[in-house]
Design an enzyme around this catalytic site. Structure first.
Site, PDB file in Angstrom:
ATOM      1  N   HIS A   1      47.408  34.826  34.611  1.00 10.97           N
ATOM      2  CA  HIS A   1      48.191  34.597  35.837  1.00 10.97           C
ATOM      3  C   HIS A   1      47.511  33.500  36.631  1.00 10.97           C
ATOM      4  O   HIS A   1      46.291  33.416  36.680  1.00 10.97           O
ATOM      5  CB  HIS A   1      48.259  35.876  36.680  1.00 10.97           C
ATOM      6  CG  HIS A   1      49.369  35.870  37.671  1.00 10.97           C
ATOM      7  ND1 HIS A   1      49.272  35.231  38.885  1.00 10.97           N
ATOM      8  CD2 HIS A   1      50.615  36.394  37.602  1.00 10.97           C
ATOM      9  CE1 HIS A   1      50.417  35.384  39.533  1.00 10.97           C
ATOM     10  NE2 HIS A   1      51.241  36.081  38.783  1.00 10.97           N
TER      11      HIS A   1
ATOM     12  N   ASP B   1      54.650  41.203  33.442  1.00 13.92           N
ATOM     13  CA  ASP B   1      55.546  41.163  32.280  1.00 13.92           C
ATOM     14  C   ASP B   1      55.016  41.950  31.091  1.00 13.92           C
ATOM     15  O   ASP B   1      55.750  42.189  30.134  1.00 13.92           O
ATOM     16  CB  ASP B   1      55.775  39.696  31.870  1.00 13.92           C
ATOM     17  CG  ASP B   1      56.591  38.973  32.924  1.00 13.92           C
ATOM     18  OD1 ASP B   1      56.156  37.893  33.372  1.00 13.92           O
ATOM     19  OD2 ASP B   1      57.636  39.507  33.330  1.00 13.92           O
TER      20      ASP B   1
END
Ligand code: SDX
Length: 429
Positions: A307, A364
């Site tokens: 991320h 996700d």
């Protein structure tokens, strides 16, 4: 450096730049005068070190794994709130009273129908069309039915556009799904709450009465809450940039849907499921996936990992890892892909490649397994992310339009091409 300024020494000149503090988190260096004062610009790939706006909507602390919508921790909202209440919070800035929430829910409920003309719109797509292509096209097309709501600086038009988008997005999504499997569209129902209504449009058939399982409806509502906003991510920045040209809300959100579709962003949830299914097919050989992810010459990534902001756990992934187990238990289901995901996470979290790069599971990584447990096909996963993110896009767009400091987004560049050449006739080349 004084309390509220910094001095930039750039090639013989010292320039005082103001500091812009946040109520919490990063402090900005205001470089609005940089080019005129120094003749220089900044270069920041992916805007990893650059704030494009001031915002009061969502706070993310990547080092401590914190996510708060309007100051409320995501953990509390996921446990106690509903998706429409969170949508109200993001748009208006405070939690609604009982009457305000009831009115908001009623306005959403009474805008879920699409104009019947939109059916022809779906007929134009091949059955194989990816639902994200339909969603972004249909969202832009919706604006044509509301010519009176196009003015981005009219608060009434903005609020009415927001209500219609939040209300109609699930209807569009369900129609795209029914179209892809050749089954009849199911109309929204005013006696069902938001998530139940969406599940009914997705999975019920006109030939029999079916009840949506309240466990599944609540699980979907929590998933939508977890996706509702995430400060200046790629798709939200797209919505803000498109809106900065005074494009209407429908067009700006349509662009955001397209940005979300990318596999490095919202499209990762579909990639994660396809990766886990492949590992399952390869006989649980997740070590091969880990090796491929570490191979610089292989474009494969460990989807759902890493991320830009979270350099520790994504709090949404932490919530989802436990939530997925609960949902599967309550549904009496199990999914071998969940076991693979947990093993993959354990192996990655003990591997230097991932540790050195602060690569942790993101939202996700587990969301797809939960979506699948709720009965959604893989190609609808990013559509679900878009439905969840819609209130965040809208709130961020509204904040941009209302900010007196907003200017049309137009970054500079560092030109490294040919300096000057004279045209040569083709006979002389
Ligand atoms: C979302 O921004 C947001 O808030 C997004 C989001 C939201 O709510 O809106 O949180 C939603 O988009 C989550 C991210 C979903 N995407 C994925 O899961 C795709 C896989 N992850 C990556 O591609 C990547 O981690 C990103 C895109 C998420 C972040 O990219 P960055 O910040 O530009 O980091 P990078 O690509 O420069 O990676 C740094 C290093 C590189 O290695 P080196 O060149 O330093 O050797 O880490 C490696 C990368 O190769 N790396 C990975 C990896 N992610 C990063 N290696 C293998 N597998 C991965 N998943």
């Amino acid at each position: 450096m004084s309390e509220d300024r910094v001095t930039l020494n750039a090639v013989g000149s010292a320039t005082e730049l103001d500091l812009v503090p946040g109520t919490i988190g990063d402090t900005g260096i205001d470089i609005n005068r940089l080019r005129s004062a120094t003749g220089k610009v900044t270069l920041d790939f992916g805007f990893a070190n650059t704030a494009g706006c001031k915002s009061k909507i969502t706070y993310v602390n990547g080092e401590e794994g914190i996510l708060r919508y309007r100051g409320y921790p995501i953990e509390q909202l996921a446990e106690h709130s509903t998706f429409l209440e969170v949508a109200y919070l993001l748009f208006h800035g405070d939690l609604p009273t009982g009457d305000e929430l009831a009115r908001f829910q009623s306005e959403i409920t009474h805008h879920t129908l699409l104009n019947e003309e939109m059916k022809k719109f779906f007929d134009a797509f091949p059955k194989s069309a990816h639902p994200m292509a339909i969603l972004s096209s249909a969202t832009s097309a919706l604006a044509t039915f509301y010519p009176a709501l196009q003015n981005p600086v009219d608060p009434y038009a903005v609020e009415q556009s927001a209500l219609r988008l939040i209300a109609k997005m699930p209807t569009v999504a369900a129609m795209a799904y029914k179209k892809s499997i050749g089954l009849p569209y199911v109309y929204p129902r005013n006696d069902l709450n938001y998530s139940t209504n969406f599940l009914n449009m997705m999975f019920s058939l006109p030939v029999e009465d079916t009840e949506v399982d309240p466990v599944i409806a609540r699980a979907l509502d929590v998933l939508l809450i977890l996706h509702a906003d995430h400060e200046q991510n790629c798709s939200t920045s797209t919505v803000r940039l498109v809106g900065s040209s005074r494009a209407n809300l429908f067009a700006s959100v349509s662009a955001g849907i397209s940005a979300l579709w990318g596999p490095l962003h919202g499209g990762a949830n579909q990639q994660v499921l396809e990766m886990l299914a492949q590992i399952h097919e390869d006989g649980h050989d997740y070590k091969k996936a880990i090796a491929r992810a570490k191979d610089k010459d292989d474009p494969f990534r460990l989807w759902g990992f890493g991320h830009r902001v979270y350099k520790s756990f994504d709090p949404r992934a932490t919530i989802l890892r436990n939530f997925t187990h609960d949902v599967l238990d309550r549904l009496g289901a199990d999914d071998p892909l969940l076991e693979i995901a947990v093993q993959l996470e354990d192996v990655a979290m003990s591997d230097d490649y991932f540790i050195e790069r602060d690569l942790y599971p993101n939202v996700d990584f587990y969301s797809g397994i939960t979506f699948r447990a709720l009965g959604f096909p893989v190609r609808m996963f990013t559509v679900l992310f878009a439905i969840g993110r819609l209130p965040g896009w809208i709130a961020q767009w509204k904040e941009m339009v209302e900010d007196p400091d907003t200017r049309i987004g137009r970054p500079r560049q560092i030109y490294q091409g040919e300096v000057l050449r004279d045209y040569l006739p083709v006979t002389d080349r």
